[in-house]
Design a protein around this motif. Sequence first.
Motif, PDB file in Angstrom:
ATOM      1  N   GLU A 128       6.706   9.553  -7.392  1.00  0.00           N
ATOM      2  CA  GLU A 128       5.414   9.414  -8.025  1.00  0.00           C
ATOM      3  C   GLU A 128       5.731   8.425  -9.121  1.00  0.00           C
ATOM      4  O   GLU A 128       4.718   7.555  -9.354  1.00  0.00           O
ATOM      5  CB  GLU A 128       4.986  10.874  -8.374  1.00  0.00           C
ATOM      6  CG  GLU A 128       4.474  11.839  -7.295  1.00  0.00           C
ATOM      7  CD  GLU A 128       5.646  12.566  -6.796  1.00  0.00           C
ATOM      8  OE1 GLU A 128       5.419  13.136  -5.694  1.00  0.00           O
ATOM      9  OE2 GLU A 128       6.690  12.279  -7.101  1.00  0.00           O
ATOM     10  N   ALA A 161       6.232   5.178  -7.641  1.00  0.00           N
ATOM     11  CA  ALA A 161       5.205   4.536  -7.166  1.00  0.00           C
ATOM     12  C   ALA A 161       4.201   3.988  -8.269  1.00  0.00           C
ATOM     13  O   ALA A 161       3.835   2.920  -8.165  1.00  0.00           O
ATOM     14  CB  ALA A 161       4.177   5.561  -6.546  1.00  0.00           C
ATOM     15  N   GLU A 162       4.273   4.540  -9.488  1.00  0.00           N
ATOM     16  CA  GLU A 162       3.448   3.945 -10.585  1.00  0.00           C
ATOM     17  C   GLU A 162       4.208   2.665 -11.047  1.00  0.00           C
ATOM     18  O   GLU A 162       3.379   1.731 -11.195  1.00  0.00           O
ATOM     19  CB  GLU A 162       3.222   5.033 -11.554  1.00  0.00           C
ATOM     20  CG  GLU A 162       2.340   4.462 -12.874  1.00  0.00           C
ATOM     21  CD  GLU A 162       2.371   5.810 -13.878  1.00  0.00           C
ATOM     22  OE1 GLU A 162       1.713   5.445 -14.905  1.00  0.00           O
ATOM     23  OE2 GLU A 162       2.717   6.596 -13.631  1.00  0.00           O
ATOM     24  N   VAL A 209       2.088   1.128  -6.312  1.00  0.00           N
ATOM     25  CA  VAL A 209       1.668   1.507  -4.913  1.00  0.00           C
ATOM     26  C   VAL A 209       0.970   2.779  -4.796  1.00  0.00           C
ATOM     27  O   VAL A 209       1.331   3.631  -5.861  1.00  0.00           O
ATOM     28  CB  VAL A 209       2.908   1.492  -3.857  1.00  0.00           C
ATOM     29  CG1 VAL A 209       3.509   0.106  -3.821  1.00  0.00           C
ATOM     30  CG2 VAL A 209       3.864   2.591  -4.170  1.00  0.00           C
ATOM     31  N   ASP A 210       0.541   3.290  -3.851  1.00  0.00           N
ATOM     32  CA  ASP A 210      -0.179   4.738  -3.874  1.00  0.00           C
ATOM     33  C   ASP A 210       0.819   5.693  -3.637  1.00  0.00           C
ATOM     34  O   ASP A 210       1.769   5.392  -2.895  1.00  0.00           O
ATOM     35  CB  ASP A 210      -1.080   4.690  -2.778  1.00  0.00           C
ATOM     36  CG  ASP A 210      -1.668   6.077  -2.622  1.00  0.00           C
ATOM     37  OD1 ASP A 210      -2.733   6.608  -3.291  1.00  0.00           O
ATOM     38  OD2 ASP A 210      -1.268   6.766  -1.565  1.00  0.00           O
ATOM     39  N   ASP A 257       0.683   8.733  -2.859  1.00  0.00           N
ATOM     40  CA  ASP A 257       0.646   9.867  -1.794  1.00  0.00           C
ATOM     41  C   ASP A 257       1.316   9.036  -0.626  1.00  0.00           C
ATOM     42  O   ASP A 257       2.141   9.725   0.347  1.00  0.00           O
ATOM     43  CB  ASP A 257      -0.761  10.095  -1.570  1.00  0.00           C
ATOM     44  CG  ASP A 257      -1.246  11.372  -2.842  1.00  0.00           C
ATOM     45  OD1 ASP A 257      -0.405  11.820  -3.307  1.00  0.00           O
ATOM     46  OD2 ASP A 257      -2.342  11.382  -2.686  1.00  0.00           O
ATOM     47  N   SER A 258       0.899   7.614  -0.642  1.00  0.00           N
ATOM     48  CA  SER A 258       1.436   7.121   0.730  1.00  0.00           C
ATOM     49  C   SER A 258       3.189   6.820   0.546  1.00  0.00           C
ATOM     50  O   SER A 258       3.875   6.801   1.622  1.00  0.00           O
ATOM     51  CB  SER A 258       0.690   5.717   0.737  1.00  0.00           C
ATOM     52  OG  SER A 258      -0.490   5.564   0.875  1.00  0.00           O
ATOM     53  N   ASP A 310       0.681  -1.078  -0.054  1.00  0.00           N
ATOM     54  CA  ASP A 310      -0.190  -0.114   0.045  1.00  0.00           C
ATOM     55  C   ASP A 310       0.770   1.124   0.117  1.00  0.00           C
ATOM     56  O   ASP A 310       0.341   2.114  -0.029  1.00  0.00           O
ATOM     57  CB  ASP A 310      -0.813   0.036   1.284  1.00  0.00           C
ATOM     58  CG  ASP A 310      -1.991  -1.159   1.275  1.00  0.00           C
ATOM     59  OD1 ASP A 310      -2.575  -1.343   0.040  1.00  0.00           O
ATOM     60  OD2 ASP A 310      -2.327  -1.860   2.224  1.00  0.00           O
ATOM     61  N   GLY A 311       2.114   1.118   0.322  1.00  0.00           N
ATOM     62  CA  GLY A 311       2.987   1.996   0.041  1.00  0.00           C
ATOM     63  C   GLY A 311       3.275   2.783   1.289  1.00  0.00           C
ATOM     64  O   GLY A 311       4.271   3.791   1.530  1.00  0.00           O
ATOM     65  N   ASN A 312       2.900   1.963   2.332  1.00  0.00           N
ATOM     66  CA  ASN A 312       3.313   2.519   3.971  1.00  0.00           C
ATOM     67  C   ASN A 312       4.368   2.063   4.599  1.00  0.00           C
ATOM     68  O   ASN A 312       4.756   0.716   4.313  1.00  0.00           O
ATOM     69  CB  ASN A 312       2.015   2.145   4.651  1.00  0.00           C
ATOM     70  CG  ASN A 312       0.692   3.119   4.081  1.00  0.00           C
ATOM     71  OD1 ASN A 312       0.796   4.321   3.651  1.00  0.00           O
ATOM     72  ND2 ASN A 312      -0.303   2.699   4.001  1.00  0.00           N
TER      73      ASN A 312
END
Length: 592
Positions: A473, A476-477, A481-482, A484-485, A409-411
């Motif tokens: 960013e 992430a793509e 994953v998200d 913003d996270s 989830d990117g966290n």
Amino acid sequence: MKKKHAKLISIFMCFVLVLFAFGCQSNTESAFKAGKYTGIGKGIHGDIKVEVEVDDTKILSVKVLEHSETPGVSDSAIAKVPQEIVDGQTVAVDIVSGATYTSNGIIEGTKAALTEAGGDMEKLSQKKEDTTERKTEELTTDVVVIGAGGAGLAAATSANQNGAKVIVLEKMGKAGGNTAISGAAFNAVDTELQKEFGIEDSIDKHFQQTYEGGDKLADPELVEILVNNALPAIKWLESLGMEFEHKIFTVLGGMWPRAHDPEKVLGTGFIDTHMEYAEKSNGGVEVKINTNATELIKEGDRIVGVKAEGEDTDYVIKATKGVVIATGGFSQNKEMRDKYNKQWEDISNLMSTNHPGATGDGIIMAEKAGANLVGMEWIQLLPMGDPETGSLSGNIEQGVEDRIFINLDGNRFVDEGARRDVMTKALLEQKDQTMWTILDSHSYPTGDEENHFGETANELVKAGRAFKADTLEELAEMIGVDADSLVKAVEGFNKGVDEGKDEFGRTLFKDKIDKGPYYAGKRVPTVHHTMGGIQINTKAQAINAEGNVIPGLYAAGEVTGGIHGSNRLGGNALADINVFGKIAGESAAKGL
């Protein structure tokens, strides 16, 4: 009438000869379309390009043209597998132990080339029958060492330096064991070097972190031996010609920046150093590969030798002074893992970082001979396994201080400088038990710098084992994953760099993650180290269930228990195998 019969017989014989001639012609039809053909197979680090030359009836040569495999680890497979294919005229050849992926890649590439050449792959996949007649040989030496990994070879060198003739038995096709494929980080308090990098350290700190990091379940006397003799062990290796880089770093789960890094890739420097010593020893150290020790020979309460099986010879080897077991742990033995595991809910389906020979053979042999086993329930997992192989290769991190872990989830989800069991437990609770390691160009200024496994970031990106982007960013793509996270996770880490701590209690920091391009590498849990094994004392003598020394039996390395407690600090394994390998060899040579 006789003439008529004679004529019929003549006609029949001619018919038979015609059939025979036709049959012979069929049997001698071309097996291949003569020429040179190339094929591609998959190695552990990418494609392996193979060239195969054939004439009408046989395979003339197999050559590896291009590969990205690890030097020192893959060399034996690249030399042996092609030759065995030619010798046997079959692709059903044995893989080289410790170089499984390289071996399979060469075989896969050869199959592709032979298919293009028109070969009958069903026939070419039939294994050649071994008609070698076995023989028995009896040998006598001073010391027998079982296992030619880092601990075994250290013991062999040390025993020979103390006046003993040594025979080393290695069941795999080459020396090296786990040491050869390790990240090779070697923990040792080296205050003079550490001060150059602004690092304060002490033997007491190393002791406390090791002892407390294993939940105070280790034998404190063994921990004292480990931490006090780690730097002298490095000096010993340097006296044998081994070279270390002029740097100090914190390895995953190491808890402090005291790890030394060899000049040579992976752990090949340790193995090469001892093998070169053996070659120059004028027979003082003899290493027998493809020779599997099967039983300890016991007379009364004393261990006096070893029974072993070679490729075509059975050995009975008497040791006048002692036997050293250095066969490693049991991370690749799922039955033993399931039998002893009490720490983890279920690890039966996890892959392992270990080489294929880490199956606990020495532990089983020693227990049959009366040795006491300690700490067998403690099995170390790492959060850093390759998603396809479980190995540590492909790990993009350079050190603990400059990277973070994020889930799918990117966290962030854990202190990335914590104990190995703490980090892995947290990862097991994440979605798909999968994470991404995130770092930036502070670790790879150009992308051509190597990780601890001899791989550059650019090579990993090209092979699809890592991802690279100019912005977070974009990264992430790429990894799904998200965005913003991910940005928030990095901002939280960067705040921790400024403040010296963060929400997860992390205290190990260096540079912020703020310099593109940025990198990501996928990782999963993997079985890494078994802390339990043969109980030993400070002289590396094996101990029986009554607490007494077993005369003539010594042990060193991961085959032993009691040194690391419930959790081994990252970087302590290389210290362990060299410190106690050296002690075991000396003790055996002196007959202590």
